[in-house]
Design an enzyme around this catalytic site. Structure first.
Site, PDB file in Angstrom:
ATOM      1  N   VAL A  65       0.781  -1.184  -0.131  1.00  0.00           N
ATOM      2  CA  VAL A  65       0.068   0.042   0.032  1.00  0.00           C
ATOM      3  C   VAL A  65       0.805   1.238   0.106  1.00  0.00           C
ATOM      4  CG1 VAL A  65      -1.955  -1.063   1.227  1.00  0.00           C
ATOM      5  CG2 VAL A  65      -0.271   0.180   2.457  1.00  0.00           C
ATOM      6  N   ASN A  91      -7.473  -2.163   4.814  1.00  0.00           N
ATOM      7  CA  ASN A  91      -7.475  -2.726   6.124  1.00  0.00           C
ATOM      8  C   ASN A  91      -5.669  -2.688   6.323  1.00  0.00           C
ATOM      9  OD1 ASN A  91      -8.013  -4.782   8.199  1.00  0.00           O
ATOM     10  ND2 ASN A  91      -6.549  -5.984   6.834  1.00  0.00           N
ATOM     11  N   SER A 143      -9.496   2.808  14.528  1.00  0.00           N
ATOM     12  CA  SER A 143      -9.162   2.056  15.625  1.00  0.00           C
ATOM     13  C   SER A 143      -9.785   2.839  16.890  1.00  0.00           C
ATOM     14  CB  SER A 143      -7.784   2.056  15.978  1.00  0.00           C
ATOM     15  OG  SER A 143      -7.289   1.713  17.365  1.00  0.00           O
ATOM     16  N   TYR A 157       0.760   6.106  15.707  1.00  0.00           N
ATOM     17  CA  TYR A 157      -0.358   5.245  15.544  1.00  0.00           C
ATOM     18  C   TYR A 157      -1.793   5.885  15.518  1.00  0.00           C
ATOM     19  CZ  TYR A 157      -3.352   0.913  15.516  1.00  0.00           C
ATOM     20  OH  TYR A 157      -4.270   0.181  15.150  1.00  0.00           O
ATOM     21  N   LYS A 161      -4.556   6.876  12.969  1.00  0.00           N
ATOM     22  CA  LYS A 161      -6.095   6.318  13.029  1.00  0.00           C
ATOM     23  C   LYS A 161      -6.893   7.425  13.248  1.00  0.00           C
ATOM     24  CE  LYS A 161      -4.901   1.828  12.323  1.00  0.00           C
ATOM     25  NZ  LYS A 161      -5.491   1.268  11.288  1.00  0.00           N
ATOM     26  N   ILE A 190      -8.813  -6.882  19.342  1.00  0.00           N
ATOM     27  CA  ILE A 190      -9.140  -7.999  18.535  1.00  0.00           C
ATOM     28  C   ILE A 190      -8.005  -8.810  18.669  1.00  0.00           C
ATOM     29  CG2 ILE A 190     -10.114  -8.670  16.350  1.00  0.00           C
ATOM     30  CD1 ILE A 190     -11.742  -6.333  17.713  1.00  0.00           C
TER      31      ILE A 190
HETATM   32  N1  LIG Z   1      -6.077  -6.141  16.242  1.00  0.00           N
HETATM   33  C1  LIG Z   1      -6.707  -5.031  16.764  1.00  0.00           C
HETATM   34  O1  LIG Z   1      -6.924  -5.342  18.144  1.00  0.00           O
HETATM   35  C2  LIG Z   1      -6.904  -4.016  16.030  1.00  0.00           C
HETATM   36  C3  LIG Z   1      -7.559  -2.797  16.791  1.00  0.00           C
HETATM   37  C4  LIG Z   1      -7.874  -1.740  15.980  1.00  0.00           C
HETATM   38  C5  LIG Z   1      -7.534  -1.417  14.818  1.00  0.00           C
HETATM   39  N2  LIG Z   1      -6.953  -2.499  14.034  1.00  0.00           N
HETATM   40  C6  LIG Z   1      -6.561  -2.113  12.712  1.00  0.00           C
HETATM   41  O2  LIG Z   1      -7.261  -3.245  11.758  1.00  0.00           O
HETATM   42  C7  LIG Z   1      -6.377  -3.410  10.769  1.00  0.00           C
HETATM   43  C8  LIG Z   1      -5.877  -4.997  10.708  1.00  0.00           C
HETATM   44  O3  LIG Z   1      -5.299  -5.352  11.777  1.00  0.00           O
HETATM   45  P1  LIG Z   1      -4.852  -6.901  12.367  1.00  0.00           P
HETATM   46  O4  LIG Z   1      -4.907  -6.715  13.834  1.00  0.00           O
HETATM   47  O5  LIG Z   1      -5.700  -7.864  11.589  1.00  0.00           O
HETATM   48  O6  LIG Z   1      -3.276  -6.660  12.128  1.00  0.00           O
HETATM   49  P2  LIG Z   1      -2.105  -7.851  11.567  1.00  0.00           P
HETATM   50  O7  LIG Z   1      -0.970  -7.329  12.022  1.00  0.00           O
HETATM   51  O8  LIG Z   1      -2.667  -9.009  11.930  1.00  0.00           O
HETATM   52  O9  LIG Z   1      -2.367  -7.834   9.997  1.00  0.00           O
HETATM   53  C9  LIG Z   1      -2.240  -6.688   9.220  1.00  0.00           C
HETATM   54  C10 LIG Z   1      -1.874  -6.861   7.841  1.00  0.00           C
HETATM   55  O10 LIG Z   1      -1.517  -5.588   7.152  1.00  0.00           O
HETATM   56  C11 LIG Z   1      -0.412  -6.066   6.059  1.00  0.00           C
HETATM   57  N3  LIG Z   1       0.175  -5.023   5.924  1.00  0.00           N
HETATM   58  C12 LIG Z   1       1.438  -4.287   6.707  1.00  0.00           C
HETATM   59  N4  LIG Z   1       1.926  -3.611   5.847  1.00  0.00           N
HETATM   60  C13 LIG Z   1       1.503  -3.592   4.650  1.00  0.00           C
HETATM   61  C14 LIG Z   1       1.816  -2.689   3.603  1.00  0.00           C
HETATM   62  N5  LIG Z   1       2.852  -1.726   3.413  1.00  0.00           N
HETATM   63  N6  LIG Z   1       1.233  -3.124   2.373  1.00  0.00           N
HETATM   64  C15 LIG Z   1      -0.064  -4.095   2.225  1.00  0.00           C
HETATM   65  N7  LIG Z   1       0.050  -4.786   3.479  1.00  0.00           N
HETATM   66  C16 LIG Z   1       0.427  -4.432   4.442  1.00  0.00           C
HETATM   67  C17 LIG Z   1       0.246  -7.229   6.871  1.00  0.00           C
HETATM   68  O11 LIG Z   1       1.113  -7.876   6.159  1.00  0.00           O
HETATM   69  C18 LIG Z   1      -0.837  -7.980   7.654  1.00  0.00           C
HETATM   70  O12 LIG Z   1      -1.481  -8.900   6.588  1.00  0.00           O
HETATM   71  C19 LIG Z   1      -5.099  -2.557  10.942  1.00  0.00           C
HETATM   72  O13 LIG Z   1      -5.342  -1.420  10.222  1.00  0.00           O
HETATM   73  C20 LIG Z   1      -5.151  -2.315  12.253  1.00  0.00           C
HETATM   74  O14 LIG Z   1      -4.509  -1.298  12.807  1.00  0.00           O
HETATM   75  C21 LIG Z   1      -6.635  -3.748  14.728  1.00  0.00           C
END
Ligand SMILES: NC(=O)c1ccc[n+]([C@@H]2O[C@H](COP(=O)([O-])OP(=O)(O)OC[C@H]3O[C@@H](n4cnc5c(N)ncnc54)[C@H](O)[C@@H]3O)[C@@H](O)[C@H]2O)c1
Length: 256
Positions: A65, A91, A143, A157, A161, A190
């Site tokens: 991205v 995402n 988030s 972060y 967000k 999550i």
């Molecule tokens: N897990 C949580 O509690 C939580 C809470 C709030 C927000 N979020 C947000 O939800 C989204 C998904 O989070 P998650 O927990 O599944 O994270 P994760 O770390 O499990 O997955 C993140 C994904 O993004 C991909 N990614 C990272 N850099 C990238 C790049 N430069 N180009 C393309 N892909 C890239 C990674 O390879 C991975 O597949 C994120 O934006 C995260 O900030 C997660």
């Protein structure tokens, strides 16, 4: 074809693991064609294979991205082969723990480049086609750390967000008259690799402790978020645009 029909063409970023992976499977189960994208090639391919194994339709494209050229090429390629893009789920995201004293310009820029500008780049590339067809839906990941909490040692972060909220609002207004909706989801805690990372987030022990403070009594699952993303992209949400839905098991409205 409009976003309310089946067999939509759906691009999901960061769909190899976590919330993106669950979202890809959710759209696959709805009968949509899912363009699974990620920088994690193995996990991305496995996600597409899992959708196909369950009887759905999916393909994997390596997509970072951070690249404008890659965003433009991805959109051009998908439109050339499928004729349209109906849904984008932006995402992909990173959360790197960095105390303020160590927060260099480079670290700040990396988080903004992925978590905020990465969304903008893909929407900018896909918007002309969506507008021309007067149909499209974008769902971006914010988030609770962007809409309500400040997160210590994650200033970059939280700021990025929060930026997603402004991005969603402004895109929604600019694209509304052309039939394109833009919304967001703000997940709570999550259970994914991100949350369970000791180095960059809560880690497993603190995550279980956090669960005690969540009114619903448990951490969220990636599927809890995926289903809300699918709703926002569906015709059931046809009059919603510019909104960021908090999905957190009651954490923000709870008292502790
Ligand atoms: N897990 C949580 O509690 C939580 C809470 C709030 C927000 N979020 C947000 O939800 C989204 C998904 O989070 P998650 O927990 O599944 O994270 P994760 O770390 O499990 O997955 C993140 C994904 O993004 C991909 N990614 C990272 N850099 C990238 C790049 N430069 N180009 C393309 N892909 C890239 C990674 O390879 C991975 O597949 C994120 O934006 C995260 O900030 C997660």
């Amino acid at each position: 074809m409009s976003e309310d029909k089946k067999n939509r063409i759906v691009i999901i970023t960061g769909a190899g693991i976590g919330i993106g992976h669950a979202t890809a499977k959710a759209f696959g189960a709805l009968g949509d064609h899912v363009v699974v994208t990620d920088i994690l090639e193995k996990e991305g391919r496995e996600t597409a294979q899992a959708i196909a194994a369950a009887g759905g339709s999916a393909e994997f494209r390596r997509y970072d991205v951070r690249s404008r050229e890659a965003a433009d090429a991805l959109v051009a390629d998908v439109e050339a082969r499928h004729g349209r893009i109906d849904v984008i789920v932006a995402n992909a995201g990173i959360a790197h723990r960095t105390p303020l004293a160590e927060l260099t310009d480079e670290k700040w820029d990396l988080t903004f480049d992925i978590d905020l500008k990465g969304i903008f780049r893909l929407v900018r590339a896909a918007a002309p086609g969506m507008r021309a067809r007067r149909s499209g839906s974008v769902v971006a990941l914010s988030s609770i750390m962007g809409v309500a909490y400040g997160w210590d040692e994650h200033v970059h972060y939280s700021a990025a967000k929060s930026g997603v909220v402004g991005l969603v609002r402004a895109l929604a207004v600019e694209l509304a008259r052309d039939g394109v909706r833009v919304n967001g989801v703000a997940p709570g805690y999550i259970r994914t690799a991100q949350l369970l990372s000791e180095e960059n987030s809560l880690g497993p022990v603190a995550a279980e402790k956090a669960a005690e403070f969540i009114p619903m009594g448990r951490l969220g699952t990636p599927e809890d978020i995926a289903d809300v993303i699918a709703f926002l992209a569906s015709k059931e949400a046809r009059y919603m645009t510019g909104q960021v839905l908090v999905v957190d098991g009651g954490l923000l409205v709870g008292r502790y």
